[in-house]
Design a protein around this motif. Structure first.
Motif, PDB file in Angstrom:
ATOM      1  N   ILE A 165       0.842  -1.195   0.000  1.00  0.00           N
ATOM      2  CA  ILE A 165       0.000   0.000   0.000  1.00  0.00           C
ATOM      3  C   ILE A 165       0.877   1.244   0.000  1.00  0.00           C
ATOM      4  N   GLY A 166       0.282   2.362  -0.305  1.00  0.00           N
ATOM      5  CA  GLY A 166       1.005   3.627  -0.323  1.00  0.00           C
ATOM      6  C   GLY A 166       0.882   4.366   0.994  1.00  0.00           C
ATOM      7  N   TYR A 167       1.660   3.976   1.988  1.00  0.00           N
ATOM      8  CA  TYR A 167       1.587   4.589   3.308  1.00  0.00           C
ATOM      9  C   TYR A 167       2.392   5.890   3.347  1.00  0.00           C
ATOM     10  N   GLY A 249      -4.819  -3.152   0.965  1.00  0.00           N
ATOM     11  CA  GLY A 249      -5.386  -2.040   0.235  1.00  0.00           C
ATOM     12  C   GLY A 249      -6.737  -2.397  -0.336  1.00  0.00           C
ATOM     13  N   LEU A 250      -7.596  -1.376  -0.439  1.00  0.00           N
ATOM     14  CA  LEU A 250      -8.940  -1.538  -0.978  1.00  0.00           C
ATOM     15  C   LEU A 250      -9.180  -0.441  -2.014  1.00  0.00           C
ATOM     16  N   PRO A 251     -10.083  -0.688  -2.960  1.00  0.00           N
ATOM     17  CA  PRO A 251     -10.421   0.378  -3.909  1.00  0.00           C
ATOM     18  C   PRO A 251     -10.991   1.581  -3.170  1.00  0.00           C
ATOM     19  N   GLY A 252     -10.539   2.779  -3.536  1.00  0.00           N
ATOM     20  CA  GLY A 252     -11.020   3.981  -2.885  1.00  0.00           C
ATOM     21  C   GLY A 252     -12.254   4.546  -3.542  1.00  0.00           C
ATOM     22  N   ALA A 253     -13.010   5.343  -2.773  1.00  0.00           N
ATOM     23  CA  ALA A 253     -14.198   5.982  -3.324  1.00  0.00           C
ATOM     24  C   ALA A 253     -13.825   7.054  -4.337  1.00  0.00           C
ATOM     25  N   VAL A 254     -12.629   7.657  -4.148  1.00  0.00           N
ATOM     26  CA  VAL A 254     -12.126   8.665  -5.066  1.00  0.00           C
ATOM     27  C   VAL A 254     -11.055   8.035  -5.934  1.00  0.00           C
ATOM     28  N   LYS A 255     -11.126   8.275  -7.229  1.00  0.00           N
ATOM     29  CA  LYS A 255     -10.158   7.701  -8.151  1.00  0.00           C
ATOM     30  C   LYS A 255      -8.744   8.082  -7.735  1.00  0.00           C
ATOM     31  N   ALA A 256      -7.840   7.128  -7.833  1.00  0.00           N
ATOM     32  CA  ALA A 256      -6.411   7.294  -7.505  1.00  0.00           C
ATOM     33  C   ALA A 256      -6.153   7.381  -6.004  1.00  0.00           C
ATOM     34  N   ARG A 257      -7.179   7.198  -5.168  1.00  0.00           N
ATOM     35  CA  ARG A 257      -6.968   7.157  -3.720  1.00  0.00           C
ATOM     36  C   ARG A 257      -7.325   5.766  -3.214  1.00  0.00           C
ATOM     37  N   LYS A 259      -7.950   3.013  -0.427  1.00  0.00           N
ATOM     38  CA  LYS A 259      -8.282   2.874   0.981  1.00  0.00           C
ATOM     39  C   LYS A 259      -7.408   1.786   1.600  1.00  0.00           C
ATOM     40  N   VAL A 260      -7.367   1.764   2.916  1.00  0.00           N
ATOM     41  CA  VAL A 260      -6.547   0.785   3.619  1.00  0.00           C
ATOM     42  C   VAL A 260      -7.379   0.150   4.725  1.00  0.00           C
ATOM     43  N   ARG A 261      -7.161  -1.146   4.921  1.00  0.00           N
ATOM     44  CA  ARG A 261      -7.839  -1.886   5.983  1.00  0.00           C
ATOM     45  C   ARG A 261      -6.787  -2.537   6.871  1.00  0.00           C
ATOM     46  N   LEU A 262      -6.928  -2.348   8.181  1.00  0.00           N
ATOM     47  CA  LEU A 262      -6.036  -2.953   9.153  1.00  0.00           C
ATOM     48  C   LEU A 262      -6.795  -3.990   9.955  1.00  0.00           C
ATOM     49  N   THR A 263      -6.197  -5.153  10.132  1.00  0.00           N
ATOM     50  CA  THR A 263      -6.711  -6.173  11.044  1.00  0.00           C
ATOM     51  C   THR A 263      -5.867  -6.113  12.311  1.00  0.00           C
ATOM     52  N   ILE A 264      -6.543  -5.942  13.447  1.00  0.00           N
ATOM     53  CA  ILE A 264      -5.863  -5.650  14.704  1.00  0.00           C
ATOM     54  C   ILE A 264      -6.315  -6.618  15.787  1.00  0.00           C
ATOM     55  N   SER A 265      -5.360  -7.051  16.613  1.00  0.00           N
ATOM     56  CA  SER A 265      -5.678  -7.803  17.825  1.00  0.00           C
ATOM     57  C   SER A 265      -5.549  -6.874  19.015  1.00  0.00           C
ATOM     58  N   LEU A 266      -6.560  -6.873  19.864  1.00  0.00           N
ATOM     59  CA  LEU A 266      -6.542  -6.071  21.077  1.00  0.00           C
ATOM     60  C   LEU A 266      -6.219  -6.980  22.252  1.00  0.00           C
ATOM     61  N   VAL A 267      -5.228  -6.601  23.024  1.00  0.00           N
ATOM     62  CA  VAL A 267      -4.737  -7.479  24.082  1.00  0.00           C
ATOM     63  C   VAL A 267      -5.308  -7.120  25.448  1.00  0.00           C
ATOM     64  N   GLN A 321     -11.265  -5.057  12.638  1.00  0.00           N
ATOM     65  CA  GLN A 321     -10.816  -4.422  11.411  1.00  0.00           C
ATOM     66  C   GLN A 321     -11.213  -2.961  11.407  1.00  0.00           C
ATOM     67  N   ILE A 322     -10.366  -2.149  10.832  1.00  0.00           N
ATOM     68  CA  ILE A 322     -10.623  -0.723  10.738  1.00  0.00           C
ATOM     69  C   ILE A 322     -10.157  -0.249   9.373  1.00  0.00           C
ATOM     70  N   GLU A 323     -10.950   0.625   8.759  1.00  0.00           N
ATOM     71  CA  GLU A 323     -10.636   1.111   7.424  1.00  0.00           C
ATOM     72  C   GLU A 323     -10.465   2.625   7.428  1.00  0.00           C
ATOM     73  N   GLY A 324      -9.580   3.106   6.563  1.00  0.00           N
ATOM     74  CA  GLY A 324      -9.359   4.536   6.420  1.00  0.00           C
ATOM     75  C   GLY A 324      -8.882   4.870   5.028  1.00  0.00           C
ATOM     76  N   GLU A 325      -8.734   6.149   4.776  1.00  0.00           N
ATOM     77  CA  GLU A 325      -8.309   6.596   3.453  1.00  0.00           C
ATOM     78  C   GLU A 325      -6.799   6.734   3.338  1.00  0.00           C
ATOM     79  N   GLN A 326      -6.118   6.878   4.469  1.00  0.00           N
ATOM     80  CA  GLN A 326      -4.660   6.993   4.426  1.00  0.00           C
ATOM     81  C   GLN A 326      -4.082   6.439   5.718  1.00  0.00           C
TER      82      GLN A 326
END
Length: 536
Positions: A165-167, A249-257, A259-267, A321-326
């Motif tokens: 992904i483009g972080y 990475g996921l397809p973004g709602a805006v072209k060329a952007r 989205k990113v999805r993180l899978t997280i474990s909470l301890v 899981q949590i999703e964001g644009e950047q």
């Protein structure tokens, strides 16, 4: 790099009393000191003159933080009878102004000093050939003494899927092409907090993800709670005790952007605030919130919904899981040492690639020194400059080291340029008690400080730690507007052993944030809420 023979090494292009590798704050402070001592100075720099602070750190970040603060206050100031409606944010214009400032300061504070101090600039990447010789672009340069001040760069941890992904790192976050709708930040240190609050002020939803269970462990726990409360009111979500399992990475709602999805474990159980009316913000939800703290919580095996996920995408707290644009990485810094071929000079590295030095800043090779961030000491530009000057002084002494000056970092202030600012100096209460010291502690809310009241900015606190027997000030923690301006007075008090009475009996201008120091000290013996203005 090919092996260089002894015969080839003899043909050096330049010889210097002090040869510096690096071109940032530590390097320039060292060069200026060495020049003042009459030394011939060479400086090797592979990139942009000035180092991290002026180019991609302190200067650009504080310029953008100031702009973001004004932008947010225009729409959300505390005064009645005044309405402002800021125009749409012009990101290119804002960045162009920031870049012009950086260019001006690089020229004034660095490039122009090369000629002033008679420093020979050698452009290119340096690598050791032997303990006295450095190769740059095929040419060889000899230093009777050598200083390594190559600084650090943003650390990039290994996380499955990250490279796909483009972080952002802090560098890219200061040169954005757009303001993301939802910014996810891995890390919750000073870089994460500053940039997170900046983007929140510019309109982004912001989520901070931290592996540790407490924010800012350099603060006492009660002051860390104040920061948590402030983040809540500003609509920033914080997930602590989190381990990131993977990123995709996921397809973004805006072209060329993308989205990113993180899978997280909470301890551990994660508490999170409900969105305030002032800032619309999604939050973790459950049916019944705990009775205390007015938070909502997610526990093991309970179903929750995270921001960025649809209501039907529920999962357990063990794997969320949590999703964001950047995505922004704010996971520390990595020393720039891997290409220096330090093994040829006998310079020892630590576990994280940092250069190991003694308290005179000498390495294991006595004539080679290191200063600034490359040692992974205190990551402040003013400490880097101090160490650079000290290293040059010690390196150029003629007596073999018997008169070298030892580094002294016992009283170093720090500031995080959040809103409000977070400033500290000296010992925290926890650190003092860990050392076995008996202490007297005073803490005062901003609601008891007149300057904060007239600004209508009452979120924050002052905390002072005194030696119990002598009442000498040992440390200060301040969360307040302009805390960075106030902390210098506390620094002087700690350094020169001022006492509680010294603070109380010294005049301080009324309606200043500095008055908070006096009032906090005074609160040890009196209830300052029962005093008229300036009394006590």
């Amino acid at each position: 790099m090919k092996h260089i023979s002894t015969q080839e090494v003899r043909h050096v292009k330049g010889t210097f009393d002090l040869l510096i590798i690096g071109g940032g704050s530590a390097a320039f402070a060292a060069a200026a000191e060495a020049s003042t001592m009459g030394a011939r100075v060479g400086m090797i720099e592979r990139g942009t003159i000035g180092g991290t602070c002026v180019n991609v750190g302190c200067i650009p970040s504080k310029a953008l933080l100031q702009a973001a603060d004004l932008y947010a206050r225009a729409a959300h100031h505390p005064f009645q009878g005044m309405t402002f409606s800021p125009e749409a944010l012009d990101v290119p214009a804002l960045l162009a102004q920031k870049d012009a400032l950086v260019e001006t300061l690089v020229r004034e504070k660095y490039i122009d000093l090369l000629a002033f101090y008679g420093i020979t600039l050698i452009s290119g990447e340096g690598a050791f050939v032997d303990a006295h010789t450095v190769q740059v672009n095929g040419a060889f340069y000899r230093g009777e003494k050598i200083l390594i001040a190559t600084g650090t760069r943003p650390a990039v941890p290994y996380i499955p899927g990250l490279t796909s992904i483009g972080y952002w790192t802090s560098t890219e976050a200061l040169q954005p092409s757009y303001i993301p709708e939802h910014l996810i930040i891995i890390g919750a240190g000073y870089i994460a907090l500053e940039l997170g609050l900046m983007y929140r002020a510019l309109g982004s939803r912001v989520t901070l993800i931290q592996r540790g269970t407490r924010l800012l462990r350099t603060l006492d726990a009660d002051m860390s709670e104040v920061v948590q409360r402030i983040l809540k009111k500003k609509g920033i979500q914080v997930l602590t005790g989190a381990r990131i399992e993977r990123i995709e990475g996921l397809p973004g709602a805006v072209k060329a952007r993308q989205k990113v999805r993180l899978t997280i474990s909470l301890v551990h159980p994660v508490y999170h605030e409900q969105p305030s009316a002032h800032h619309e913000h999604a939050s973790i939800r459950r049916d019944e919130a705990p009775a205390h703290r007015n938070h909502v919580a997610s526990y093991r095996d309970e179903k929750i919904v995270l921001p960025g996920t649809a209501p039907h995408e529920q999962t357990s707290a063990q794997s969320i899981q949590i999703e964001g644009e950047q995505l922004l990485l704010a996971t520390g810094r990595t020393p720039n040492t891997e290409r220096l071929r330090l093994e040829r000079a006998g310079v020892q590295l630590g576990r994280r690639g940092e250069i190991i030095v003694d308290e005179t800043l000498a390495t294991q090779t006595p004539h080679i020194f290191a200063a600034g961030d490359v040692t992974l000491g205190s990551q402040y530009v003013y400490v880097a400059a101090y160490e650079g000057k000290l290293a040059a002084h010690n390196a150029l002494l003629d007596n073999g080291g018997s008169d070298r000056i030892y580094r002294n970092l016992t009283v170093v202030p720090s500031v995080i340029f959040t809103d409000p600012q977070i400033a500290t100096v000296g010992l925290t209460e926890e650190a003092a008690r860990t050392r076995g010291l008996a202490v007297t502690v005073a803490r005062l809310s901003l609601t008891d400080i007149a300057r904060a009241r007239v600004r209508y900015e009452e979120e924050g606190a002052y905390k002072l730690i005194f030696d119990q027997a002598s009442l000498r000030l040992l440390g200060a923690e301040i969360i307040a507007p302009e805390a960075g301006e106030v902390i210098y007075a506390a620094t002087l008090a700690v350094k020169f052993g001022l006492t509680r009475d010294d603070l109380v009996d010294t005049f301080v201008p009324y309606l200043t944030m500095a008055e908070g120091l006096r009032l906090t000290a005074l609160s040890i013996q009196k209830d300052v809420r029962k005093l008229s203005c300036c009394a006590g």
